[in-house]
Design a protein around this motif. Structure first.
Motif, PDB file in Angstrom:
ATOM      1  N   THR A  62       0.897  -1.135  -0.103  1.00 57.44           N
ATOM      2  CA  THR A  62      -0.052   0.024  -0.012  1.00 57.44           C
ATOM      3  C   THR A  62       0.980   1.324  -0.255  1.00 57.44           C
ATOM      4  N   GLN A  63       0.594   2.138  -0.847  1.00 55.08           N
ATOM      5  CA  GLN A  63       1.381   3.377  -0.890  1.00 55.08           C
ATOM      6  C   GLN A  63       1.350   4.200   0.300  1.00 55.08           C
ATOM      7  N   TYR A  64       2.356   5.054   0.389  1.00 54.46           N
ATOM      8  CA  TYR A  64       2.528   5.878   1.851  1.00 54.46           C
ATOM      9  C   TYR A  64       1.437   7.076   1.464  1.00 54.46           C
ATOM     10  N   ARG A  65       0.851   7.198   2.441  1.00 54.75           N
ATOM     11  CA  ARG A  65      -0.178   8.069   2.616  1.00 54.75           C
ATOM     12  C   ARG A  65      -0.048   8.959   4.110  1.00 54.75           C
ATOM     13  N   PRO A  66       0.399  10.171   4.019  1.00 53.20           N
ATOM     14  CA  PRO A  66       0.602  10.915   5.479  1.00 53.20           C
ATOM     15  C   PRO A  66      -0.537  10.865   5.954  1.00 53.20           C
ATOM     16  N   GLN A  67      -1.804  10.869   5.560  1.00 55.85           N
ATOM     17  CA  GLN A  67      -3.022  10.985   6.479  1.00 55.85           C
ATOM     18  C   GLN A  67      -3.224   9.696   7.252  1.00 55.85           C
ATOM     19  N   HIS A  68      -2.670   8.499   6.575  1.00 53.99           N
ATOM     20  CA  HIS A  68      -3.008   7.084   7.436  1.00 53.99           C
ATOM     21  C   HIS A  68      -1.939   7.119   8.441  1.00 53.99           C
ATOM     22  N   ALA A  69      -0.600   7.626   8.132  1.00 56.23           N
ATOM     23  CA  ALA A  69       0.261   7.674   9.224  1.00 56.23           C
ATOM     24  C   ALA A  69      -0.309   8.632  10.324  1.00 56.23           C
ATOM     25  N   TYR A 127       5.304   6.775  15.020  1.00 52.46           N
ATOM     26  CA  TYR A 127       5.451   7.005  13.545  1.00 52.46           C
ATOM     27  C   TYR A 127       6.318   5.972  13.251  1.00 52.46           C
ATOM     28  N   GLN A 128       7.379   5.721  13.861  1.00 53.32           N
ATOM     29  CA  GLN A 128       8.556   4.585  13.469  1.00 53.32           C
ATOM     30  C   GLN A 128       7.797   3.217  13.381  1.00 53.32           C
ATOM     31  N   ASP A 129       6.819   2.951  14.489  1.00 56.23           N
ATOM     32  CA  ASP A 129       6.188   1.727  14.396  1.00 56.23           C
ATOM     33  C   ASP A 129       5.361   1.509  13.070  1.00 56.23           C
ATOM     34  N   TYR A 130       4.796   2.692  12.745  1.00 53.77           N
ATOM     35  CA  TYR A 130       3.774   2.644  11.491  1.00 53.77           C
ATOM     36  C   TYR A 130       4.710   2.407  10.251  1.00 53.77           C
ATOM     37  N   LEU A 131       5.798   3.074  10.139  1.00 50.26           N
ATOM     38  CA  LEU A 131       6.619   2.761   8.856  1.00 50.26           C
ATOM     39  C   LEU A 131       7.178   1.352   8.978  1.00 50.26           C
ATOM     40  N   ASN A 132       7.287   0.631   9.954  1.00 48.78           N
ATOM     41  CA  ASN A 132       7.913  -0.678  10.132  1.00 48.78           C
ATOM     42  C   ASN A 132       6.756  -1.669   9.863  1.00 48.78           C
ATOM     43  N   ILE A 148      10.220   9.240   2.384  1.00 52.03           N
ATOM     44  CA  ILE A 148       9.771   7.803   2.662  1.00 52.03           C
ATOM     45  C   ILE A 148       9.648   6.912   1.653  1.00 52.03           C
ATOM     46  N   MET A 149      10.336   5.744   1.736  1.00 47.92           N
ATOM     47  CA  MET A 149      10.112   4.826   0.429  1.00 47.92           C
ATOM     48  C   MET A 149       9.959   3.401   0.987  1.00 47.92           C
ATOM     49  N   PRO A 150       9.680   2.347   0.210  1.00 51.45           N
ATOM     50  CA  PRO A 150       9.642   1.074   0.449  1.00 51.45           C
ATOM     51  C   PRO A 150      10.931   0.652   1.160  1.00 51.45           C
ATOM     52  N   ASP A 151      10.874  -0.390   2.137  1.00 45.91           N
ATOM     53  CA  ASP A 151      12.014  -0.916   2.652  1.00 45.91           C
ATOM     54  C   ASP A 151      12.567  -1.947   1.800  1.00 45.91           C
TER      55      ASP A 151
END
Length: 321
Positions: A62-69, A127-132, A148-151
């Protein structure tokens, strides 16, 4: 939130005027796949393999969306906020312009300072938990900013064990050349370059060139630059566990680099004082190992690149002939 909600890195790939890859046929039947394509010498290649028993989370991204974060962070803050006495301090959040910020109001300055410190730490941790959880990482760009990019590193690692049938079929097709990293890389490059290229943008262009996991590239028979780079990096790390591999990022594009003996005609990049040979998995241009698009070469020679090394331990790979 620290630095707000960081922007998404766009990696869109390139299409070159070089000789073009040609996939002649693709067939998927349940978990069995068959491919037919022309390699860099115009020779017809064919392999079949299976892709089975992979976990569901490796089949969607799923693409990164600031609103979801923002929503995730705010939901996780509920327990922290419940400990604040509203008679002593009030917290007001603002989520405008994709930025999460807050204001503290109260009369006890020492208490407000204490709450501010704790909130800042909690927000950053959530925020870091969300990214992970979503397989994202923060990456420094060539201009020094953070995006922000895919890991790619983690996705390459977690996909590796499910790609062994493809890797085994590829090595078998090479016969006595299967022990040479250069020969194996060129074979895999021809295969991956022939997979149809697509920028994979969503309708709102927030797909960041629409990253697909290695499993998805095979299943969907489509991919862009960083999707294909992750796929081939995963396979090469499994085939050659001691091989140092990196994904290279130049503006709007990604490619790979291998720490193998350099030939005079090879395009290279230096990473921590060590020369790596470059390769372009994207296609449809049929570049062999050591040859890259002119734009990639220009960026790298100008120092306009960053990288991510494949620093994981590959799964044990048992060759089956």
């Amino acid at each position: 939130m620290k630095k707000g909600l960081i922007h998404l890195l766009i990696i869109s790939g390139l299409i070159s005027a070089f000789s073009q890859a040609e996939q002649l046929s693709f067939d998927r039947n349940a978990g069995n796949y068959n491919y037919l394509w022309n390699d860099q010498q115009g020779k017809q290649q064919q392999i079949g393999f299976s892709l089975l028993n992979y976990p569901h989370h490796l089949t969607k991204f799923t693409q990164y969306r600031p609103q979801h974060a923002q929503q995730y962070v705010l939901s996780q803050l509920k327990s922290s906020l419940s400990n604040i006495d509203p008679k002593q301090a009030r917290v007001t959040f603002n989520t405008q312009n994709d930025q999460l910020s807050y204001q503290l109001q109260g009369n006890d300055q020492a208490l407000l300072k204490e709450i501010n410190t704790q909130l800042h730490q909690d927000i950053e941790q959530h925020y870091q938990d969300y990214l992970n959880q979503q397989y994202f990482v923060e990456q420094r760009t060539v201009d020094g900013s953070i995006g922000i990019m895919p890991d790619h590193n983690r996705l390459a690692k977690e996909s590796a064990e499910y790609l062994t049938s493809w890797l085994n079929s590829s090595l078998n097709a090479l016969g006595d050349k299967e022990s040479s990293p250069r020969e194996v890389t060129n074979y895999l490059l021809g295969f991956v370059q022939s997979i149809p290229y697509n920028q994979l943008r969503s309708k709102d262009n927030l797909r960041g060139a629409g990253y697909l996991t290695p499993i998805q590239v095979i299943r969907n028979n489509v991919g862009d630059c960083d999707s294909k780079s992750t796929l081939i990096a995963s396979a090469l790390k499994t085939a050659f566990p001691r091989l140092d591999i990196a994904i290279i990022y130049v503006p709007n594009h990604a490619l790979i680099a291998l720490a193998i003996p350099v030939r005079a005609s090879d395009e290279t990049v230096e990473i921590r004082g060590k020369k790596f040979v470059l390769a372009e998995p994207t296609g449809p241009a049929l570049f062999q190992l050591g040859k890259v698009a002119k734009s990639s070469s220009q960026y790298i020679h100008s120092g306009l690149y960053t990288y991510q090394r494949m620093d994981w331990e590959p799964p044990k790979f048992k060759r089956v002939k």
